[in-house]
Design a protein around this motif. Structure first.
Motif, short mmCIF file in Angstrom:
data_model
loop_
_atom_site.label_atom_id
_atom_site.label_comp_id
_atom_site.label_asym_id
_atom_site.label_seq_id
_atom_site.Cartn_x
_atom_site.Cartn_y
_atom_site.Cartn_z
N THR A 1 36.32 41.06 39.60
CA THR A 1 36.52 39.91 40.46
C THR A 1 36.06 40.14 41.79
O THR A 1 35.82 40.86 42.29
N ASP A 2 35.66 38.79 42.24
CA ASP A 2 35.14 38.64 43.76
C ASP A 2 34.01 39.56 44.09
O ASP A 2 33.92 40.50 44.88
N ALA A 3 32.97 39.40 43.34
CA ALA A 3 31.83 39.77 43.61
C ALA A 3 30.99 39.30 44.92
O ALA A 3 30.25 40.30 45.57
N GLY B 1 36.27 35.23 38.83
CA GLY B 1 36.07 34.26 39.92
C GLY B 1 35.53 34.77 41.13
O GLY B 1 35.62 36.19 41.29
N ASP B 2 34.87 33.86 41.95
CA ASP B 2 34.22 34.37 42.94
C ASP B 2 33.11 35.31 42.94
O ASP B 2 33.09 36.35 43.54
N MET B 3 32.37 35.20 41.74
CA MET B 3 31.55 36.33 41.42
C MET B 3 30.28 35.90 42.24
O MET B 3 29.40 36.66 42.51
N GLY C 1 36.33 31.11 40.84
CA GLY C 1 37.09 31.28 42.11
C GLY C 1 36.87 30.20 42.94
O GLY C 1 36.09 29.31 42.71
N ASN C 2 37.38 30.32 44.12
CA ASN C 2 37.60 28.99 45.02
C ASN C 2 35.99 28.82 45.72
O ASN C 2 35.71 28.12 46.29
N HIS C 3 35.26 29.95 45.55
CA HIS C 3 34.12 30.25 46.37
C HIS C 3 33.00 29.78 45.22
O HIS C 3 31.91 29.23 45.51
N ASP C 4 33.08 30.22 43.94
CA ASP C 4 31.99 29.89 42.99
C ASP C 4 31.44 28.40 42.98
O ASP C 4 30.15 28.08 42.86
N LEU D 1 43.43 34.72 35.88
CA LEU D 1 43.63 33.60 36.73
C LEU D 1 42.59 34.26 38.00
O LEU D 1 42.73 35.43 38.18
N HIS D 2 42.37 33.33 38.66
CA HIS D 2 41.59 33.83 40.04
C HIS D 2 42.57 34.07 41.38
O HIS D 2 42.80 35.04 41.71
N ILE D 3 43.68 33.09 41.32
CA ILE D 3 44.57 33.06 42.32
C ILE D 3 45.93 33.79 41.92
O ILE D 3 46.39 33.26 40.89
N GLY E 1 42.79 38.01 41.45
CA GLY E 1 41.78 38.75 42.38
C GLY E 1 42.13 37.95 43.42
O GLY E 1 43.43 37.83 43.88
N HIS E 2 41.07 37.40 44.25
CA HIS E 2 41.31 36.36 45.35
C HIS E 2 41.56 37.10 46.67
O HIS E 2 41.04 36.78 47.59
N VAL E 3 42.41 37.82 46.71
CA VAL E 3 43.04 38.50 47.94
C VAL E 3 42.46 39.87 48.27
O VAL E 3 42.81 40.25 49.42
FE LIG Z 1 38.81 33.81 46.29
#
Ligand SMILES: [Fe+2]
Length: 331
Positions: free
Chosen positions: A62-64, A125-127, A155-158, A230-232, A296-298
């Motif tokens: 998560t979050d790459a 997410g946020d890869m 994720g919120n950035h993708d 989930l992402h969040i 992930g996310h945090v």
């Molecule tokens: Fe995120």
């Protein structure tokens, strides 16, 4: 029929015994007996599952925050990219990308997935930090090297270029770029791996739609042992302190306690009815076959119960070297 021995639980028979769980709550609901084994390693999770015939091994990434761009992007994107890179240099934070490009790290961890012969890889997410063509090309090529299936949620950035508004319209606009990674449905998917059902749901706007809620409910209804990705993270009280400390806001799904100015800065709207229903369905232990949640996310690692005897695992950001190796073994 599922090969699992399912235990019908009566509310009065529920007893939490500090890590061993046989039964759960609801009169109507069956619960799969599981044991969460302490591994002593933040990045390895071991769960014993009653009735499982073969071990299942999963890699959670998560979050790459990949930041590939090229001249297919417009001026706005390139300018934001440069600004971001300057910020990273100024920040001089080794943990943030660690001086090694996320691209190199992603290639390496996918080799590790093959080396460990995992049954599936799940990306939550946020890869990428924006849906650039170069990021998408890179991810496509990288994922082709996997020797087992993968499941992907956003994720919120993708889905947001940094110069664009962060809202549902932007997500809708860029959803099609993720069809190829999500079996044409970025909102939700399911995959069966060795008798375990993996559910991936996009909650990257901090919300769950009625359709997503119905999907998850339907997937859980037949009693199959499920893991939710989930992402969040879901709001659970024990996460609040660490998240507030790092982020200055309770950036979880369905979290209470937002200060109005922080909430508007983060652009997180109040939990909608479907989001609240999802949160109470999951945290209320309505389905004893939902074994665990991974998210992930945090950016830091965390583990705690979301319902009695059921754990939510937050995995450390991949850009700072985090990932989680999940092993499910017969009890
Ligand atoms: Fe995120």
């Amino acid at each position: 029929m599922w090969q699992y021995k399912l235990i019908v639980a009566l509310r009065q028979s529920y007893r939490y015994s500090g890590g061993m769980f046989g039964t759960l709550l609801n009169e109507e609901v069956v619960a799969v007996k599981v044991e969460f084994v302490e591994t002593g390693n933040l990045e390895q999770t071991l769960i014993k599952v009653e009735g499982l015939r073969e071990p299942v091994s999963l890699m959670h990434i998560t979050d790459a925050h990949c930041i590939e761009v090229d001249d297919r992007e417009g001026k706005d994107v390139l300018e934001e990219h440069l600004r971001y890179n300057e910020w990273i240099v100024r920040k001089n934070d080794y943990d943030l990308h660690g001086g090694v490009s996320p691209r190199y790290r992603v290639e390496s961890v996918l080799k590790l997935c093959n080396f460990r012969q995992v049954d599936a890889t799940v990306l939550t997410g946020d890869m990428m930090l924006y849906p650039s063509f170069a990021n998408l090309d890179f991810l496509r090529q990288a994922l082709k090297t996997l020797q087992s299936p993968y499941l992907f949620t956003l994720g919120n950035h993708d889905w947001q270029y940094r110069h664009m508004p962060w809202n549902d319209e932007t997500r809708e606009l860029y959803y099609p770029r993720f069809y190829e990674f999500t079996n044409n449905n970025p909102a939700f998917q399911a995959m069966e791996i060795g008798g375990i059902r993996l559910l991936a749901v996009d909650n990257s706007n901090y919300q769950i739609t009625d359709e997503q809620l119905a999907f998850v409910r339907e997937q859980l209804a037949d009693g199959a042992p499920c893991l939710l990705f989930l992402h969040i993270p879901l709001y659970i009280p024990s996460l609040v302190e660490d998240i507030e400390h790092l982020w200055g806001a309770p950036i979880m799904m369905a979290a209470p306690g937002w200060q109005p100015e922080r909430q508007s800065k983060w652009m997180v709207r109040d939990a909608e009815e479907s989001t609240k229903s999802f949160h109470s369905m999951v945290t209320g232990g309505e389905f004893g076959n939902l074994l665990a949640i991974f998210c992930g996310h945090v950016h830091f690692s965390h583990k705690d119960e979301f319902a009695p005897g059921r754990f939510q695992y937050v995995t450390r950001a991949f850009f700072s070297g985090g990932y989680r190796w999940i092993k499910l073994v017969p009890m």
